[in-house]
Design an enzyme around this catalytic site. Structure first.
Site, PDB file in Angstrom:
ATOM      1  N   TYR A 134       1.046  -1.296  -0.185  1.00 60.42           N
ATOM      2  CA  TYR A 134      -0.409   0.270   0.038  1.00 60.42           C
ATOM      3  C   TYR A 134       0.802   1.513   0.057  1.00 60.42           C
ATOM      4  CZ  TYR A 134      -2.855   3.213   1.808  1.00 60.42           C
ATOM      5  OH  TYR A 134      -3.594   5.174   2.108  1.00 60.42           O
TER       6      TYR A 134
HETATM    7  O1  LIG Z   1      -2.454   7.264   8.104  1.00 57.87           O
HETATM    8  C1  LIG Z   1      -2.218   6.171   6.962  1.00 57.87           C
HETATM    9  O2  LIG Z   1      -1.017   6.656   5.959  1.00 57.87           O
HETATM   10  C2  LIG Z   1      -3.506   5.335   6.971  1.00 57.87           C
HETATM   11  O3  LIG Z   1      -3.871   5.529   7.786  1.00 57.87           O
HETATM   12  C3  LIG Z   1      -4.542   4.349   8.334  1.00 57.87           C
HETATM   13  O4  LIG Z   1      -4.127   2.552   8.380  1.00 57.87           O
HETATM   14  P1  LIG Z   1      -3.644   2.478  10.237  1.00 57.87           P
HETATM   15  O5  LIG Z   1      -2.894   3.828  10.510  1.00 57.87           O
HETATM   16  O6  LIG Z   1      -2.789   1.148  10.021  1.00 57.87           O
HETATM   17  O7  LIG Z   1      -5.109   2.870  11.064  1.00 57.87           O
HETATM   18  P2  LIG Z   1      -5.457   1.643  11.371  1.00 57.87           P
HETATM   19  O8  LIG Z   1      -5.770   0.293  11.010  1.00 57.87           O
HETATM   20  O9  LIG Z   1      -7.143   2.278  12.150  1.00 57.87           O
HETATM   21  O10 LIG Z   1      -4.907   0.852  12.796  1.00 57.87           O
HETATM   22  C4  LIG Z   1      -3.947   1.870  13.781  1.00 57.87           C
HETATM   23  C5  LIG Z   1      -3.377   1.554  14.400  1.00 57.87           C
HETATM   24  O11 LIG Z   1      -4.692   0.246  15.023  1.00 57.87           O
HETATM   25  C6  LIG Z   1      -3.654  -0.664  15.123  1.00 57.87           C
HETATM   26  N1  LIG Z   1      -4.482  -2.043  15.742  1.00 57.87           N
HETATM   27  C7  LIG Z   1      -5.270  -2.524  13.786  1.00 57.87           C
HETATM   28  C8  LIG Z   1      -6.104  -3.386  13.870  1.00 57.87           C
HETATM   29  C9  LIG Z   1      -6.288  -4.293  14.781  1.00 57.87           C
HETATM   30  O12 LIG Z   1      -7.027  -5.076  14.872  1.00 57.87           O
HETATM   31  N2  LIG Z   1      -5.879  -3.771  16.633  1.00 57.87           N
HETATM   32  C10 LIG Z   1      -5.211  -3.089  16.078  1.00 57.87           C
HETATM   33  O13 LIG Z   1      -3.598  -2.338  17.102  1.00 57.87           O
HETATM   34  C11 LIG Z   1      -2.913  -1.075  14.137  1.00 57.87           C
HETATM   35  O14 LIG Z   1      -1.339  -1.199  14.006  1.00 57.87           O
HETATM   36  C12 LIG Z   1      -2.309   0.631  14.195  1.00 57.87           C
HETATM   37  O15 LIG Z   1      -1.853   1.556  14.814  1.00 57.87           O
HETATM   38  C13 LIG Z   1      -5.661   3.754   7.018  1.00 57.87           C
HETATM   39  O16 LIG Z   1      -6.385   2.590   6.687  1.00 57.87           O
HETATM   40  C14 LIG Z   1      -4.660   3.959   5.629  1.00 57.87           C
HETATM   41  O17 LIG Z   1      -5.306   4.036   4.448  1.00 57.87           O
HETATM   42  C15 LIG Z   1      -4.120   5.240   5.882  1.00 57.87           C
HETATM   43  O18 LIG Z   1      -3.591   5.573   4.935  1.00 57.87           O
END
Ligand SMILES: O=C(O)[C@H]1O[C@H](OP(=O)(O)OP(=O)(O)OC[C@H]2O[C@@H](n3ccc(=O)[nH]c3=O)[C@H](O)[C@@H]2O)[C@H](O)[C@@H](O)[C@@H]1O
Length: 426
Positions: A242
């Site tokens: 991604y």
């Molecule tokens: O800022 C960005 O660039 C990205 O932000 C998000 O990605 P992400 O930060 O991974 O967002 P989440 O999937 O909501 O995860 C947030 C946090 O929660 C954590 N997480 C996620 C899922 C889960 O089941 N448990 C968990 O602890 C992840 O490791 C992460 O630290 C978006 O999904 C992306 O499309 C975007 O580009």
């Protein structure tokens, strides 16, 4: 008697002549008035509003269509026709990914301030399309029509640009999600790379060419450990496919700016959240599962280190998007380049610059939902996630006047209120 008879027609004649003259004068005045009111005034005498109305009507030109009255051209034309008076800064914007989370909010903000907006969305099944349809209804209620179609469909794109002379494109259509890239890699290449190129290919051939603002991602910082992330930092170590596609888009943007003089602004969004959000994101899924009494998986770094994100509230992100459109300048084309002009090529961090741990996020949700979460704490899998994000927003503040104002607690409260209401209606 004869005398009287002779006098009568004379009197009548005098009376009717007077009447006819009056009617005639009245008609002349009336016609002159109409001609005056409809006469195109000289550029100097035209008020800014009159001029913009006229220009807007001339840039929104429907083409004769062989399709039914409910044709694409007709609805698109309705969607961009201004409702009331329009400002000097009036924009005609195509929003791709308009039924998506950020796309919906940006479309509404633009429409509400008086811009002309048309949406485009392929309503794919990455997450429940019912939510996308609800967002589409919301937009339609506000007069924004979302065309159903894919950014890879160049014939459709050409048809849209033939119907409306868009001044700006807000390009938000993308395959989102960091971890899903391991399950369905081709969807990232198709949407984020091929789709972006097909949009740019269409835009480069237009005259005049629109300015383009598009969604990059904080994930381009990848394995960079220098904090907070600044636009100057290295972005050559993506941790997921991604991220690699978003990084590739930044390079692609450079080449279309360099060759074709397109104005291109990439926005590196930092974990955007809020009402009408994406169900695949942690805050959304956590809320759903906490309410259902289901387990949530909370990732941790090696040795129990907290994972953190610069969670950014949607209203702040919208302000960054709108300010980027307002300052995008013009696409100058190859002609402009030959004259020595330069089209803007910009990248901005759109974050909150106040990172919080995922553990804190869960704690706030527990308080707001008045329910304990059932945590399943696991070591963060090596499938694209990074440990920590933190935006340096100095550049965006300086160039866009961007200043986020919503802390995580306030933003999550608004999300939870929306969510509870939405699932009740669902
Ligand atoms: O800022 C960005 O660039 C990205 O932000 C998000 O990605 P992400 O930060 O991974 O967002 P989440 O999937 O909501 O995860 C947030 C946090 O929660 C954590 N997480 C996620 C899922 C889960 O089941 N448990 C968990 O602890 C992840 O490791 C992460 O630290 C978006 O999904 C992306 O499309 C975007 O580009």
């Amino acid at each position: 008697m004869e005398k009287e008879n002779k006098r009568k027609p004379k009197l009548w004649h005098r009376f009717s002549a007077k009447k006819v003259t009056m009617i005639f004068s009245f008609l002349v005045v009336f016609i002159l008035l109409i001609i005056f009111l409809h006469k195109p005034s000289s550029p100097t005498s035209k008020s800014p509003t009159q001029r913009i109305v006229k220009e807007t009507h001339s840039i929104i030109h429907s083409k004769p269509s062989s399709a039914s009255p409910a044709s694409l051209e007709r609805v698109v034309f309705n969607s961009v026709t201004p409702r009331g008076s329009i400002s000097d800064h009036h924009k005609v914007v195509l929003v791709t990914g308009a039924a998506g989370f950020v796309g919906t909010h940006v479309s509404l903000a633009l429409k509400r301030r008086g811009d002309s907006v048309v949406g485009l969305d392929n309503f794919n099944r990455y997450y429940d399309p019912k939510l996308k349809r609800s967002r589409q209804d919301l937009l339609l209620n506000e007069g924004v029509y979302v065309v159903e179609g894919d950014i890879n469909d160049m014939a459709l794109l050409n048809r849209l640009f033939d119907t409306v002379r868009f001044t700006h494109v807000m390009h938000l259509a993308a395959q989102a999600g960091v971890r899903y890239a391991m399950k369905n890699p081709s969807s990232y290449i198709n949407s984020n790379i091929a789709g972006f190129v097909s949009l740019l290919e269409v835009c480069k051939s237009l005259n005049p060419k629109p300015a383009i603002v598009w969604a990059s991602s904080s994930s381009v910082y990848g394995l960079n450990t220098k904090l907070p992330f600044s636009e100057e930092d290295r972005t050559d170590q993506p941790a997921s496919l991604y991220a690699a596609t978003k990084k590739a888009d930044e390079e692609i943007a450079h080449s279309y700016n360099h060759i074709y003089g397109l104005s291109l602004t990439g926005l590196r969004f930092f974990t955007v959240y809020g009402p009408w959000g994406r169900p695949d994101m942690a805050y959304f899924e956590f809320t759903k599962n906490i309410l259902k009494g289901k387990k949530i998986t909370v990732f941790q770094g090696p040795g129990g280190v907290s994972v953190g994100r610069d969670f950014t509230y949607i209203d702040d992100v919208v302000k960054g998007c709108v300010a980027s459109l307002d300052t995008a300048g013009k696409s100058i084309g190859r002609e402009g380049k030959r004259k020595g002009l330069k089209a803007p090529l910009r990248v901005f961090n759109i974050g909150n610059t106040s990172p919080e741990s995922v553990e804190k996020l869960v704690g706030i949700l527990e308080r707001l939902l008045k329910k304990k979460a059932m945590r399943d704490v696991q070591e963060m899998p090596k499938n694209g996630d990074v440990m920590f994000t933190h935006a340096n927003i100095s550049l965006a503040t300086r160039e866009l006047g961007y200043k986020p104002t919503t802390d995580l607690e306030t933003g999550l409260k608004k999300f939870v209120e929306w969510y509870v209401d939405w699932i009740q209606k669902d």
